[in-house]
Design an enzyme around this catalytic site. Structure first.
Site, mmCIF file in Angstrom:
data_model
loop_
_atom_site.group_PDB
_atom_site.id
_atom_site.type_symbol
_atom_site.label_atom_id
_atom_site.label_comp_id
_atom_site.label_asym_id
_atom_site.label_seq_id
_atom_site.Cartn_x
_atom_site.Cartn_y
_atom_site.Cartn_z
ATOM 1 N N CYS A 26 0.590 -1.112 -0.049
ATOM 2 C CA CYS A 26 0.087 -0.373 0.158
ATOM 3 C C CYS A 26 0.813 1.084 -0.101
ATOM 4 C CB CYS A 26 -1.121 -0.017 1.151
ATOM 5 S SG CYS A 26 -1.566 -1.605 1.637
HETATM 6 N N1 LIG Z 1 -3.744 -0.045 -1.001
HETATM 7 C C1 LIG Z 1 -4.161 -0.382 0.111
HETATM 8 N N2 LIG Z 1 -4.155 -1.673 1.374
HETATM 9 N N3 LIG Z 1 -4.055 1.002 1.102
HETATM 10 C C2 LIG Z 1 -4.508 0.413 2.372
HETATM 11 C C3 LIG Z 1 -5.463 2.064 2.881
HETATM 12 C C4 LIG Z 1 -6.015 2.707 4.133
HETATM 13 C C5 LIG Z 1 -5.943 3.801 3.816
HETATM 14 N N4 LIG Z 1 -5.933 3.952 5.187
HETATM 15 C C6 LIG Z 1 -7.356 3.503 3.657
HETATM 16 O O1 LIG Z 1 -8.421 3.494 4.356
HETATM 17 O O2 LIG Z 1 -7.880 3.964 2.626
#
Ligand SMILES: NC(=[NH2+])NCCC[C@H](N)C(=O)O
Length: 409
Positions: free
Chosen positions: A400
């Site tokens: 991420c």
């Molecule tokens: N590619 C990922 N899994 N990204 C995680 C993103 C986390 C972020 N806090 C959201 O909820 O958007």
């Protein structure tokens, strides 16, 4: 020649985009955590140290690291004439519609002579109190229930995986699921349109003004012709179909022929496909067993005769479906938690299956996911462990936090 080149999830990573967490994390409060998609308030200094360690692991392994804030500042340095337009758009999309506020904020920002500081400020958000003398007399700031913020922060920016996705030589610039994350794509949009290194050579394969939402955490580049995309909390089935139409019929340079769409449960813990499924070698994936019960897989291909897409559901063993579409004799799945149901849930929550592969079989993971990491090591993977307990409260892991710009073929 494009300055983006990504046709794989696993081939040697050459160049990657990160964002070092900044003051935006200081503008998180218990009341805003839900809206801003965090589960707790990280310690900023520690989060930055952890993030610097992440960047260092990448550099030590031959990857060129570039930062979103630098690319955006260089964009404004190269094109001073777009600065006003950028700020007006950022304010408008931040929900600052009144002329008075608009002027006050623009006056405040005029103090930032250096474009990098200006860009970081747009990311961090603006509080009433920091307006100081310019801050005159606001009823909204006097009421008890007032937010302290005139402009909200963008605390999720360090998850550079999500606002756009590199595919082939282009970028899927996304429409995001949440209000808080939608402004993040402004930076990518300006960088690809105006940054001297990218302008004119990175086609936008989707478009941030599209109606349907899709996020980069759901997009996996398997090879030049095959994409995997999650249908998830963040990515709508309609967005995938729309993207397929654009890729098949409107983008000459794009070579994608098949999109496998994976319908995963709609939940906070599994917000994107990459929170439950990542590729770690030519024939291997990590997977969270929690998605297996309800998983549906659809193949989307071109139906040239009808100028449409063809959609087929594939049932049966996931390993076999994957092997078939990837043209491999066999595919190996490595469950998060190594087969222990409780460990799987605990470690998936802290991104145990969210690996960043920097070369076939060589992955970056969070150190805290002991059970999954041990299992992957025992199975011959090179596991580079990042010690981090602040970064993960934003619910994202190494994949991420990184957007590949160039991978070897
Ligand atoms: N590619 C990922 N899994 N990204 C995680 C993103 C986390 C972020 N806090 C959201 O909820 O958007």
């Amino acid at each position: 020649m494009s300055n983006i080149h990504v046709t794989s999830e696993i081939k040697t990573l050459k160049k990657v985009l990160l964002h070092r967490p900044g003051d935006e994390l200081l503008n998180l409060t218990p009341d805003t955590l839900g809206e801003l998609l965090f589960d707790d308030i990280p310690d900023l200094a520690e989060a930055q140290l952890e993030h610097d360690r992440f960047a260092q692991i990448l550099r030590d392994n031959g990857v060129e690291v570039v930062y979103l804030e630098d690319l955006m500042a260089e964009t404004l340095d190269a094109h001073p004439e777009i600065k006003e337009k950028f700020l007006d758009q950022w304010l408008e999309e931040s929900g600052v519609h009144t002329a008075v506020y608009h002027k006050i904020i623009k006056d405040f920002l005029a103090k930032f002579k250096n474009n990098k500081e200006l860009v970081l400020k747009t990311m961090a958000g603006i509080t009433f109190s920091e307006l100081g003398e310019i801050h005159t007399n606001f009823l909204v700031d006097r009421i008890e229930t007032a937010s302290h913020l005139l402009v909200n922060p963008m605390p999720n920016l360090y998850f550079t995986r999500d606002p756009f996705a590199s595919v082939g030589n282009g970028a899927v610039i996304n429409r995001m699921y949440s209000v808080t994350r939608n402004r993040e794509t402004i930076y990518a949009d300006y960088i690809f349109k105006y940054h001297p290194e990218f302008a004119g050579n990175v086609p936008d394969l989707y478009g941030r003004n599209n109606h349907f939402h899709i996020e980069g955490g759901d997009v996996l580049n398997v090879n030049e012709k095959l994409l995997f995309i999650g249908i998830s909390q963040r990515t709508q089935a309609e967005a995938i179909q729309d993207l397929a139409m654009k890729m098949f019929y409107e983008n000459e340079g794009n070579k994608i022929e098949t999109i496998l769409a994976f319908n995963i449960p709609n939940s906070r813990a599994f917000m994107h496909l990459d929170t439950v499924f990542t590729q770690i070698d030519t024939d291997a994936f990590t997977i969270h067993p929690g998605i297996m019960g309800t998983l549906q897989v659809f193949a989307i291909t071109k139906d040239a005769a009808k100028h449409d897409v063809k959609i087929e559901e594939h049932t049966g063993k996931l390993e076999e479906i994957l092997a078939k579409f990837m043209g491999l004799p066999k595919v190996r799945l490595f469950p998060c938690g190594a087969g222990d149901a409780l460990a799987a849930e605990r470690e998936q929550w802290n991104d145990g299956s969210n690996t960043l592969t920097i070369a076939p079989g060589k992955i970056i993971v969070y150190k805290r996911n002991y059970v999954t990491n041990k299992y992957l090591k025992e199975n011959g993977f090179t596991v580079l462990e990042l010690e981090a307990s602040n970064l993960c409260v934003g619910r994202g892991g190494p994949r991420c936090m990184s957007m590949p710009l160039i991978r070897e073929d």
